[in-house]
Design a protein around this motif. Structure first.
Motif, PDB file in Angstrom:
ATOM      1  N   ALA A   1      -3.941   7.091 -10.559  1.00 42.44           N
ATOM      2  CA  ALA A   1      -4.767   6.165  -9.657  1.00 42.44           C
ATOM      3  C   ALA A   1      -4.152   6.278  -8.900  1.00 42.44           C
ATOM      4  CB  ALA A   1      -4.420   4.530 -10.207  1.00 42.44           C
ATOM      5  N   ILE A   2      -4.938   5.728  -7.183  1.00 41.53           N
ATOM      6  CA  ILE A   2      -3.829   5.981  -5.612  1.00 41.53           C
ATOM      7  C   ILE A   2      -4.555   4.740  -5.638  1.00 41.53           C
ATOM      8  CG2 ILE A   2      -4.493   6.647  -3.652  1.00 41.53           C
ATOM      9  CD1 ILE A   2      -5.575   9.048  -4.696  1.00 41.53           C
ATOM     10  N   PHE A   3      -3.331   3.923  -4.907  1.00 43.12           N
ATOM     11  CA  PHE A   3      -3.285   2.802  -4.805  1.00 43.12           C
ATOM     12  C   PHE A   3      -2.721   2.434  -3.367  1.00 43.12           C
ATOM     13  CE2 PHE A   3      -1.255  -1.081  -3.570  1.00 43.12           C
ATOM     14  CZ  PHE A   3      -1.804  -2.433  -4.489  1.00 43.12           C
ATOM     15  N   SER A   4      -3.224   1.705  -2.398  1.00 47.31           N
ATOM     16  CA  SER A   4      -4.187   1.323  -0.666  1.00 47.31           C
ATOM     17  C   SER A   4      -2.827   0.623  -0.462  1.00 47.31           C
ATOM     18  CB  SER A   4      -4.985   1.875  -0.563  1.00 47.31           C
ATOM     19  OG  SER A   4      -5.126   1.239   0.740  1.00 47.31           O
ATOM     20  N   SER A   5      -1.720   0.105   0.264  1.00 48.99           N
ATOM     21  CA  SER A   5      -1.439  -0.906   0.208  1.00 48.99           C
ATOM     22  C   SER A   5      -2.372  -1.662   1.565  1.00 48.99           C
ATOM     23  CB  SER A   5       0.085  -0.519   0.704  1.00 48.99           C
ATOM     24  OG  SER A   5      -0.207   0.638   2.130  1.00 48.99           O
ATOM     25  N   VAL A   6      -3.186  -0.848   2.210  1.00 48.82           N
ATOM     26  CA  VAL A   6      -4.083  -1.384   3.317  1.00 48.82           C
ATOM     27  C   VAL A   6      -4.845  -2.307   2.609  1.00 48.82           C
ATOM     28  CG1 VAL A   6      -5.535  -1.033   5.086  1.00 48.82           C
ATOM     29  CG2 VAL A   6      -3.824   0.287   4.295  1.00 48.82           C
ATOM     30  N   VAL A   7      -5.346  -2.191   1.680  1.00 51.04           N
ATOM     31  CA  VAL A   7      -6.674  -3.057   0.711  1.00 51.04           C
ATOM     32  C   VAL A   7      -5.394  -3.976  -0.492  1.00 51.04           C
ATOM     33  CG1 VAL A   7      -8.254  -1.771   1.657  1.00 51.04           C
ATOM     34  CG2 VAL A   7      -7.525  -0.880  -0.346  1.00 51.04           C
ATOM     35  N   ASP A   8      -4.818  -3.241  -0.632  1.00 51.86           N
ATOM     36  CA  ASP A   8      -3.674  -4.070  -1.819  1.00 51.86           C
ATOM     37  C   ASP A   8      -4.272  -3.514  -3.404  1.00 51.86           C
ATOM     38  OD1 ASP A   8      -1.928  -3.821  -0.298  1.00 51.86           O
ATOM     39  OD2 ASP A   8      -2.046  -6.129  -0.255  1.00 51.86           O
ATOM     40  N   ASP A   9      -5.533  -2.515  -3.400  1.00 55.59           N
ATOM     41  CA  ASP A   9      -6.363  -2.604  -4.557  1.00 55.59           C
ATOM     42  C   ASP A   9      -5.988  -1.252  -4.713  1.00 55.59           C
ATOM     43  OD1 ASP A   9      -7.926  -3.573  -7.012  1.00 55.59           O
ATOM     44  OD2 ASP A   9      -9.239  -3.611  -5.223  1.00 55.59           O
TER      45      ASP A   9
END
Length: 128
Positions: free
Chosen positions: A14-22
């Motif tokens: 999975a790729i997690f974005s700390s910008v959208v926290d999802d």
């Protein structure tokens, strides 16, 4: 670090974005993750991020267990804190994981999320 790769319990990426926290992507094979990452960061950085995900290298603090899923648990904890248990449950269902996969630390992180104070979330929080 705007986003990072992590290993799911089923071995997919999975790729997690700390910008959208999802999660922005999930259920990727390593080859698909590398392709997706190459589009975002370039081949070298994508390969480095994939290697760190497969090794479950710590992000900020040491993992509490050595089962290869530390990044996974950290991402679920962040999702629960930012979006609530109800949203986390929906994400896990999309990935094919059940309610039992919600780690205790994610439940604890969501405890203070006011926007998630519905009946379903309270039932999860009562597991504590």
């Amino acid at each position: 670090m705007a986003s990072y790769m992590l290993k799911q319990p089923d071995g997919l990426i999975a790729i997690f974005s700390s910008v959208v926290d999802d999660f922005t992507y999930y259920d990727l094979t390593p080859e698909q993750a590398l392709e997706c990452g190459t589009e975002q960061w370039g081949r070298r950085t994508a390969q480095e991020k994939l290697d760190r995900a497969l090794a479950d290298e710590r992000l900020w603090k040491p993992h509490t267990t050595d089962d290869g899923l530390g990044r996974w648990r950290e991402s679920l904890k962040t999702i629960a804190f930012r979006h609530g248990i109800k949203h986390l449950k929906k994400v896990l269902e999309e990935i094919g994981q059940g309610d039992a996969e919600i780690p205790q630390e994610a439940i604890e992180a969501a405890r203070d999320v006011e926007s998630d104070m519905d009946h379903e979330s309270e039932a999860y929080k009562s597991r504590m």
